[in-house]
Write an enzyme that holds these catalytic residues in place. Structure first.
Site, PDB file in Angstrom:
ATOM      1  N   ARG A  65       0.808  -1.210   0.000  1.00  0.00           N
ATOM      2  CA  ARG A  65       0.000   0.000   0.000  1.00  0.00           C
ATOM      3  C   ARG A  65       0.850   1.273   0.000  1.00  0.00           C
ATOM      4  O   ARG A  65       0.395   2.322  -0.461  1.00  0.00           O
ATOM      5  CB  ARG A  65      -0.986  -0.022   1.177  1.00  0.00           C
ATOM      6  CG  ARG A  65      -2.166  -0.925   0.915  1.00  0.00           C
ATOM      7  CD  ARG A  65      -3.046  -1.023   2.122  1.00  0.00           C
ATOM      8  NE  ARG A  65      -2.758  -2.172   2.943  1.00  0.00           N
ATOM      9  CZ  ARG A  65      -3.049  -2.265   4.245  1.00  0.00           C
ATOM     10  NH1 ARG A  65      -3.627  -1.270   4.862  1.00  0.00           N
ATOM     11  NH2 ARG A  65      -2.772  -3.362   4.902  1.00  0.00           N
ATOM     12  N   GLU A 102       0.894  -5.024  13.292  1.00  0.00           N
ATOM     13  CA  GLU A 102      -0.284  -5.226  14.142  1.00  0.00           C
ATOM     14  C   GLU A 102      -0.779  -6.666  14.074  1.00  0.00           C
ATOM     15  O   GLU A 102      -1.265  -7.211  15.054  1.00  0.00           O
ATOM     16  CB  GLU A 102      -1.409  -4.253  13.743  1.00  0.00           C
ATOM     17  CG  GLU A 102      -2.541  -4.242  14.760  1.00  0.00           C
ATOM     18  CD  GLU A 102      -3.737  -3.386  14.362  1.00  0.00           C
ATOM     19  OE1 GLU A 102      -3.763  -2.844  13.248  1.00  0.00           O
ATOM     20  OE2 GLU A 102      -4.662  -3.290  15.190  1.00  0.00           O
TER      21      GLU A 102
HETATM   22  O1  LIG Z   1       2.334   0.024  11.857  1.00  0.00           O
HETATM   23  P1  LIG Z   1       2.244  -1.462  11.601  1.00  0.00           P
HETATM   24  O2  LIG Z   1       1.653  -2.228  12.766  1.00  0.00           O
HETATM   25  O3  LIG Z   1       3.558  -2.025  11.175  1.00  0.00           O
HETATM   26  O4  LIG Z   1       1.207  -1.698  10.421  1.00  0.00           O
HETATM   27  C1  LIG Z   1       1.152  -0.903   9.267  1.00  0.00           C
HETATM   28  C2  LIG Z   1       1.461  -1.669   8.029  1.00  0.00           C
HETATM   29  O5  LIG Z   1       0.491  -2.708   7.818  1.00  0.00           O
HETATM   30  C3  LIG Z   1       0.005  -2.642   6.489  1.00  0.00           C
HETATM   31  O6  LIG Z   1       0.769  -3.369   5.594  1.00  0.00           O
HETATM   32  P2  LIG Z   1       0.664  -4.956   5.361  1.00  0.00           P
HETATM   33  O7  LIG Z   1       1.887  -5.597   5.939  1.00  0.00           O
HETATM   34  O8  LIG Z   1      -0.664  -5.457   5.820  1.00  0.00           O
HETATM   35  O9  LIG Z   1       0.837  -5.122   3.789  1.00  0.00           O
HETATM   36  P3  LIG Z   1       0.108  -4.553   2.491  1.00  0.00           P
HETATM   37  O10 LIG Z   1       0.524  -3.100   2.357  1.00  0.00           O
HETATM   38  O11 LIG Z   1       0.701  -5.392   1.411  1.00  0.00           O
HETATM   39  O12 LIG Z   1      -1.392  -4.708   2.627  1.00  0.00           O
HETATM   40  C4  LIG Z   1       0.098  -1.166   6.153  1.00  0.00           C
HETATM   41  O13 LIG Z   1       0.090  -0.936   4.749  1.00  0.00           O
HETATM   42  C5  LIG Z   1       1.394  -0.767   6.799  1.00  0.00           C
HETATM   43  O14 LIG Z   1       2.513  -1.026   5.961  1.00  0.00           O
HETATM   44  N1  LIG Z   2      -5.910  -1.738  11.533  1.00  0.00           N
HETATM   45  C1  LIG Z   2      -5.341  -1.703  10.324  1.00  0.00           C
HETATM   46  N2  LIG Z   2      -6.061  -1.316   9.231  1.00  0.00           N
HETATM   47  C2  LIG Z   2      -5.475  -1.273   8.011  1.00  0.00           C
HETATM   48  N3  LIG Z   2      -4.202  -1.573   7.782  1.00  0.00           N
HETATM   49  C3  LIG Z   2      -3.459  -1.957   8.832  1.00  0.00           C
HETATM   50  N4  LIG Z   2      -2.153  -2.304   8.929  1.00  0.00           N
HETATM   51  C4  LIG Z   2      -1.901  -2.592  10.212  1.00  0.00           C
HETATM   52  N5  LIG Z   2      -2.977  -2.432  10.974  1.00  0.00           N
HETATM   53  C5  LIG Z   2      -3.975  -2.035  10.124  1.00  0.00           C
END
Ligand SMILES: O=P(O)(O)OC[C@H]1O[C@H](OP(=O)(O)OP(=O)(O)O)[C@H](O)[C@@H]1O
Ligand SMILES: Nc1ncnc2[nH]cnc12
Length: 177
Positions: A65, A102
């Site tokens: 993302r 998370e």
């Molecule tokens: O602050 P944090 O607890 O580290 O969480 C935030 C991260 O989680 C999500 O990515 P995800 O790893 O789900 O991958 P994606 O972008 O491919 O959906 C989001 O895009 C952030 O990169």
């Molecule tokens: N609560 C949340 N919603 C969307 N993206 C996330 N990445 C980590 N935590 C998330």
């Protein structure tokens, strides 16, 4: 598409999905905002306005993302874009790091030659939750000698206190919950 005469409140295009990807997580889904041209454009333009004049020399986005926001932001700031990718996707020499987020753990990596020593880097992601992901990206950039000029998000989940892990850095978010 929305009428451009309405004031754009970005939070109106973010929806809550309870218990995704696992029970207990309230997932902030940004896809309605991405689907709405004026809203997506407003988000990118507001981020770019915040960093205009900050002499950003590279934007780093975290897969996946972070790519959605990082690439158009780099375009508007007239600098290059550096992808931090999930493990095993980058073809040349890399450094990597494992981190917790998370809802799980992951490994991300970056090309060793992607950042020049002293380069002013803006790290961009869609969302700050616990801060684990962005901390990993910061560590990779700093290992390569880059200077973190800023850390930017569309959304910050303030109740998860991710910002507390980023105290040494200038953190900016367009929307806070
Ligand atoms: O602050 P944090 O607890 O580290 O969480 C935030 C991260 O989680 C999500 O990515 P995800 O790893 O789900 O991958 P994606 O972008 O491919 O959906 C989001 O895009 C952030 O990169
Ligand atoms: N609560 C949340 N919603 C969307 N993206 C996330 N990445 C980590 N935590 C998330």
């Amino acid at each position: 598409m929305s009428s451009t005469s309405e004031p754009i409140r970005l939070e109106d295009r973010i929806r809550d999905i309870q218990d995704f990807p696992q029970k207990g997580v309230l997932f902030k889904d940004i896809t309605p905002m991405l689907q709405d041209g004026p809203y997506f454009r407003a988000a990118i333009e507001r981020l770019a306005a915040h960093y205009s004049g900050a002499d950003i020399q590279a934007v780093v986005g975290v897969e996946s993302r972070g790519f959605i926001f990082g690439a158009p932001l780099a375009y508007l700031l007239n600098c290059g874009f550096v992808p931090v990718r999930k493990f095993g996707k980058l073809p040349a020499e890399t450094i990597n790091i494992e981190y917790a987020l998370e809802y799980g753990t992951n490994i991300v990596e970056v090309h060793k030659d992607a950042i020049k020593p002293g380069q002013r880097v803006l790290i961009v992601d869609d969302l700050l939750a616990t801060g684990g992901t962005v901390e990993a990206a910061i560590e990779l950039v700093e290992k390569l000698g880059g200077h973190i000029a800023g850390v930017a998000f569309l959304v910050e989940l303030s109740f998860l206190k991710g910002r507390e892990h980023l105290k040494d850095h200038d953190v900016f978010a367009l929307i806070k919950y």
